[in-house]
Design a protein around this motif. Structure first.
Motif: not given
Ligand code: SF4
Length: 346
Positions: A204-209, A235-249
């Motif tokens: 899983i990759a971020g976006f800076t060089p 890992p500074r942005v992606v966590t194991g559970k992601g965003s449950p709020e966004a997924m529930a929406l």
């Protein structure tokens, strides 16, 4: 450049192991890798394949035909992101429909489209809802707002997609996925863990060089160890559970459906459509639009490009007939499209 990034760049330049195919699934990764000249740093034993992660590119011609039908035959105002306006449909693009008198509004978000509907109660307004897990919640918020505002002249024409089906469909074309960090910010690690269970490796990759170089170096190093792997290099942005709020929406307003991907075909359960209780906000149902596949230009090789089976410069139209100013296929339209990236930086 930090010492760690320098080391990653060195590793990628000097790699001399077994040939490795890495698919950057995400159009933003494709663009950033080109823009920062990262391809030029890589050993020729490392092949980067641009996958089906640009939402405009994977939207089939039939979706454009449906939007044109809404605009010209049902007098619906189409609100859309700018890129989609120039994507060719079977007969014409939305720019072509605009030239015939259709109302085509460029917006920056689905909420802007809903706001336009509130401000123009005499017009029927449809937002072209394309994109992956990252943008689908925003379309759901627009429906939520339309409910709260009590308006009935707003709807979505949906072609939303989810990545796991595409990961499985493309697995034969790559050795390692460079997974899109923003998608997994929403969905967490589960989909990647499922792929690992099927023997598919990924980072899983971020976006800076620096994040991209680090992720690629991890992919190459772990590939050399000969076992399937999954590394979260963002890992500074992606966590194991992601965003449950966004997924529930999204779950509240939308349900899974089969979806057609340009060049790949229909992938089971890889789309999202509005649930039956929100059918009043579904433009296809509201205006009785028949969902179609449409026809792409027969000379365009977008389908093969999206599967990593051909590079843009192998398309005879590339840079001659097909340019960002006059795109023949969807991959040349969006900034995130592979043909566009090759044209600008290749
Ligand atoms: S260069 Fe143009 S015509 Fe060729 S594959 Fe790319 S988008 Fe299609």
């Amino acid at each position: 450049m930090t010492e760690a990034t320098k080391k990653a760049a060195e590793l990628l330049k000097n790699y001399d192991g077994e040939k490795i195919r890495i698919m950057e699934v995400c159009g933003t990764h494709t663009h950033e890798i080109f823009r920062h000249g990262i391809r030029n740093l890589l050993s020729d034993k490392i092949e980067l394949i641009s996958g089906p992660g640009c939402p405009v590119c994977v939207t089939p011609a039939g979706f454009i035909d449906e939007a044109v039908e809404l605009a010209l035959e049902h007098n619906v105002t189409i609100c859309t992101f700018g890129d989609l306006v120039r994507v060719p449909g079977s007969e014409m693009s939305l720019a072509g429909a605009r030239a015939k008198g259709a109302r085509i509004q460029t917006v920056y978000s689905p909420q802007d489209a809903e706001k336009y509907a509130v401000e123009h109660p005499d017009e029927e307004v449809a937002f072209l809802s394309v994109g992956f897990e990252t943008t689908t919640p925003s379309s759901c918020i627009a429906v939520k707002n339309a409910e709260a505002d009590g308006i009935s002249n707003f709807s979505l024409l949906t072609a939303n997609k989810t990545m796991p089906g595409a990961y499985s469909a493309m697995a034969d074309h790559t050795d390692v996925y460079l997974y899109p960090g923003h998608v997994h910010t929403i969905t967490g690690l589960k989909d990647c863990e499922d792929m690992l269970a099927k023997g598919m490796s990924g980072v899983i990759a971020g976006f800076t060089p620096s994040e991209l170089l680090t992720a690629l170096a991890i992919a190459v190093k772990k590939f050399g160890e000969g076992k399937p792997f999954l590394v979260n290099a963002y890992p500074r942005v992606v966590t194991g559970k992601g965003s449950p709020e966004a997924m529930a929406l999204v779950d509240k307003y939308m349900q899974p459906c089969d979806a057609e991907w340009r060049g790949i075909g229909v992938i089971e359960n890889s789309g999202r459509e509005l649930r039956e209780e929100y059918a009043g906000f579904d433009a296809a149902k509201k205006f009785n639009i028949t969902r179609t596949s449409g026809r792409s230009n027969p000379g365009c090789r977008c389908g093969e490009i999206l599967k990593g089976q051909c590079k843009p410069h192998e398309c005879p139209l590339f840079g001659k007939v097909c340019t960002p100013e006059h795109p023949v296929g969807a991959c040349m339209v969006s900034n995130e499209g592979t043909c566009s990236a090759y044209y600008q930086f290749g």
